[in-house]
Design a protein around this motif. Structure first.
Motif, mmCIF file in Angstrom:
data_model
loop_
_atom_site.group_PDB
_atom_site.id
_atom_site.type_symbol
_atom_site.label_atom_id
_atom_site.label_comp_id
_atom_site.label_asym_id
_atom_site.label_seq_id
_atom_site.Cartn_x
_atom_site.Cartn_y
_atom_site.Cartn_z
ATOM 1 N N THR A 228 0.828 -1.205 0.000
ATOM 2 C CA THR A 228 0.000 0.000 0.000
ATOM 3 C C THR A 228 0.865 1.259 0.000
ATOM 4 N N VAL A 229 1.953 1.247 0.761
ATOM 5 C CA VAL A 229 2.870 2.394 0.790
ATOM 6 C C VAL A 229 3.470 2.640 -0.595
ATOM 7 N N VAL A 230 3.770 1.579 -1.336
ATOM 8 C CA VAL A 230 4.259 1.739 -2.713
ATOM 9 C C VAL A 230 3.192 2.418 -3.573
ATOM 10 N N ALA A 231 1.947 1.967 -3.452
ATOM 11 C CA ALA A 231 0.860 2.561 -4.245
ATOM 12 C C ALA A 231 0.667 4.038 -3.899
ATOM 13 N N ILE A 232 0.721 4.362 -2.611
ATOM 14 C CA ILE A 232 0.591 5.757 -2.161
ATOM 15 C C ILE A 232 1.729 6.605 -2.722
ATOM 16 N N SER A 233 2.937 6.056 -2.668
ATOM 17 C CA SER A 233 4.111 6.788 -3.152
ATOM 18 C C SER A 233 4.036 7.017 -4.657
ATOM 19 N N GLU A 234 3.572 6.013 -5.387
ATOM 20 C CA GLU A 234 3.397 6.166 -6.834
ATOM 21 C C GLU A 234 2.357 7.240 -7.139
ATOM 22 N N ALA A 235 1.246 7.225 -6.381
ATOM 23 C CA ALA A 235 0.176 8.205 -6.608
ATOM 24 C C ALA A 235 0.687 9.627 -6.376
ATOM 25 N N LYS A 236 1.473 9.815 -5.331
ATOM 26 C CA LYS A 236 2.025 11.140 -5.037
ATOM 27 C C LYS A 236 2.938 11.607 -6.176
ATOM 28 N N ALA A 237 3.836 10.724 -6.609
ATOM 29 C CA ALA A 237 4.781 11.090 -7.663
ATOM 30 C C ALA A 237 4.050 11.447 -8.963
ATOM 31 N N ILE A 238 3.086 10.614 -9.341
ATOM 32 C CA ILE A 238 2.341 10.867 -10.579
ATOM 33 C C ILE A 238 1.486 12.124 -10.448
ATOM 34 N N GLY A 239 0.778 12.248 -9.316
ATOM 35 C CA GLY A 239 -0.100 13.393 -9.099
ATOM 36 C C GLY A 239 0.638 14.714 -9.151
ATOM 37 N N GLU A 240 1.789 14.778 -8.485
ATOM 38 C CA GLU A 240 2.581 16.017 -8.483
ATOM 39 C C GLU A 240 3.073 16.352 -9.885
ATOM 40 N N LYS A 241 3.550 15.331 -10.594
ATOM 41 C CA LYS A 241 4.030 15.569 -11.962
ATOM 42 C C LYS A 241 2.900 16.030 -12.880
ATOM 43 N N ALA A 242 1.672 15.638 -12.544
ATOM 44 C CA ALA A 242 0.512 16.011 -13.362
ATOM 45 C C ALA A 242 -0.146 17.305 -12.878
ATOM 46 N N GLY A 243 0.478 17.971 -11.898
ATOM 47 C CA GLY A 243 0.014 19.294 -11.495
ATOM 48 C C GLY A 243 -0.925 19.361 -10.318
ATOM 49 N N VAL A 244 -1.051 18.264 -9.538
ATOM 50 C CA VAL A 244 -1.932 18.264 -8.369
ATOM 51 C C VAL A 244 -1.089 18.412 -7.106
ATOM 52 N N ASP A 245 -1.509 19.301 -6.206
ATOM 53 C CA ASP A 245 -0.836 19.447 -4.918
ATOM 54 C C ASP A 245 -0.981 18.143 -4.122
ATOM 55 N N ALA A 246 0.130 17.662 -3.550
ATOM 56 C CA ALA A 246 0.119 16.354 -2.885
ATOM 57 C C ALA A 246 -0.802 16.325 -1.674
ATOM 58 N N LYS A 247 -0.898 17.436 -0.959
ATOM 59 C CA LYS A 247 -1.804 17.466 0.196
ATOM 60 C C LYS A 247 -3.253 17.335 -0.257
ATOM 61 N N VAL A 248 -3.601 18.039 -1.312
ATOM 62 C CA VAL A 248 -4.954 17.928 -1.868
ATOM 63 C C VAL A 248 -5.207 16.494 -2.334
ATOM 64 N N LEU A 249 -4.209 15.908 -2.967
ATOM 65 C CA LEU A 249 -4.324 14.522 -3.446
ATOM 66 C C LEU A 249 -4.642 13.572 -2.296
ATOM 67 N N PHE A 250 -3.816 13.609 -1.245
ATOM 68 C CA PHE A 250 -3.996 12.673 -0.133
ATOM 69 C C PHE A 250 -5.301 12.938 0.622
ATOM 70 N N ASP A 251 -5.631 14.219 0.838
ATOM 71 C CA ASP A 251 -6.887 14.543 1.517
ATOM 72 C C ASP A 251 -8.082 14.004 0.746
ATOM 73 N N THR A 252 -8.030 14.140 -0.574
ATOM 74 C CA THR A 252 -9.145 13.687 -1.404
ATOM 75 C C THR A 252 -9.216 12.163 -1.449
ATOM 76 N N LEU A 253 -8.063 11.526 -1.565
ATOM 77 C CA LEU A 253 -8.048 10.056 -1.533
ATOM 78 C C LEU A 253 -8.623 9.521 -0.226
ATOM 79 N N SER A 254 -8.333 10.229 0.878
ATOM 80 C CA SER A 254 -8.794 9.764 2.192
ATOM 81 C C SER A 254 -10.314 9.827 2.339
ATOM 82 N N LYS A 255 -10.979 10.554 1.435
ATOM 83 C CA LYS A 255 -12.444 10.653 1.479
ATOM 84 C C LYS A 255 -13.107 9.689 0.486
#
Length: 297
Positions: free
Chosen positions: A187-214
């Motif tokens: 799961t930590v690998v999946a989270i880390s991949e999501a952060k890396a991809i999301g940031e490269k695609a222009g999404v703030d990582a905090k927004v990404l994680f907060d939204t995923l958590s919902k």
């Protein structure tokens, strides 16, 4: 051991988890606690709580009714038990040895048989959660034992754990702990991949994680390892390091091989752990693998 308070409790291994677990036993069990560790510091600190220092592991074994082990690996547990003047040489009828370490399932079951020959019970009770949980007495413990032995030791485990599960006969606690960690690491690998991809695609990582958590991607790993380590980039030493995580993952891969399961997700995690160790990050908290995913092509 009909009365826990009349038992003499032994504790061997006072590391990151062992020291606070031993402290809770001493404070809450009402029993006399004897302990040994190679390091002097934990023994000095625990003396305040009435824990009595012993000069060797075998001395603890010789004097105690119940002996807890909190050691770095199953290999260390096996060595301590089987070596000349090891725990098996001092084992006696009616004793209970409780291994809190994460150990290979086959090693655990072999040791159970070796202790049974001395009429000593050997139980696996690996612990999950953090050092803070160990200090607070809120660990999760996965026990492999016969039901009657489980009922005997449960009051002692309850001094440092808020969730205690009987998982089946000896070895089943290790199966649960190993698989718990395997799922966490993947799961930590999946989270880390999501952060890396999301940031490269222009999404703030905090927004990404907060939204995923919902949403349906929410998990304990996201809210803890993701938000508290991967997001701020904080990977301290003296936490659950890459080296320790890889040791546990190796046990999962070994179990997968023995059971004929293609655990390719776990093998991917192992590749990340190997890369982190090669990069000199082995002593850091295991979500540090997220650093390796940035700027990859």
């Amino acid at each position: 051991m009909s009365n826990v308070k009349q038992a003499v409790i032994g504790f061997i291994g006072l590391g990151v988890m062992g020291e606070p677990i031993c402290r809770n036993l001493a404070r809450k069990s009402g029993a006399k606690v004897l302990a040994f560790d190679l390091a002097d510091g934990p023994l000095q600190r625990l003396a305040v709580d009435g824990v009595e220092r012993q000069s060797s592991a075998i001395e603890v074994m010789a004097k105690c009714d119940v002996v807890f082990l909190s050691l770095p690996s199953g290999e260390v547990v096996a060595q301590l038990c089987r070596q000349e003047h090891g725990l098996l040489t001092a084992a006696r009828p009616g004793q209970i040895v409780i291994d809190l370490s994460t150990s290979p399932v086959d090693t655990t079951r072999e040791l159970e048989a070796e202790f049974a020959a001395k009429q000593t019970k050997f139980v696996d009770a690996p612990v999950a959660r953090t050092r803070a949980a160990a200090e607070a007495g809120t660990l999760a413990v996965m026990v492999g034992a016969a039901p009657d032995v489980f009922e005997q030791i449960k009051p002692l485990i309850a001094t440092f754990a808020s969730d205690i599960a009987l998982c089946g006969p000896v070895g089943c606690g290790q199966v649960l702990k190993i698989l718990n960690n395997m799922v966490l690491f993947e799961t930590v690998v999946a989270i880390s991949e999501a952060k890396a991809i999301g940031e490269k695609a222009g999404v703030d990582a905090k927004v990404l994680f907060d939204t995923l958590s919902k949403g349906s991607a929410d998990s304990f790993a996201l809210r803890n390892h993701g938000m508290k380590a991967v997001l701020p980039g904080e990977f301290p030493e003296r936490a659950f390091s890459v080296l320790y995580a890889r040791k546990d993952l190796k046990y999962a891969l070994k179990l997968a091989q023995e059971t004929g399961v293609d655990a390719r997700g776990a093998r991917v995690v192992d590749q990340w752990f190997a890369q982190a160790i090669e990069a000199g990050l082995g002593e850091q908290y295991h979500p540090v693998i997220s650093r390796l995913m940035i700027n990859k092509h």
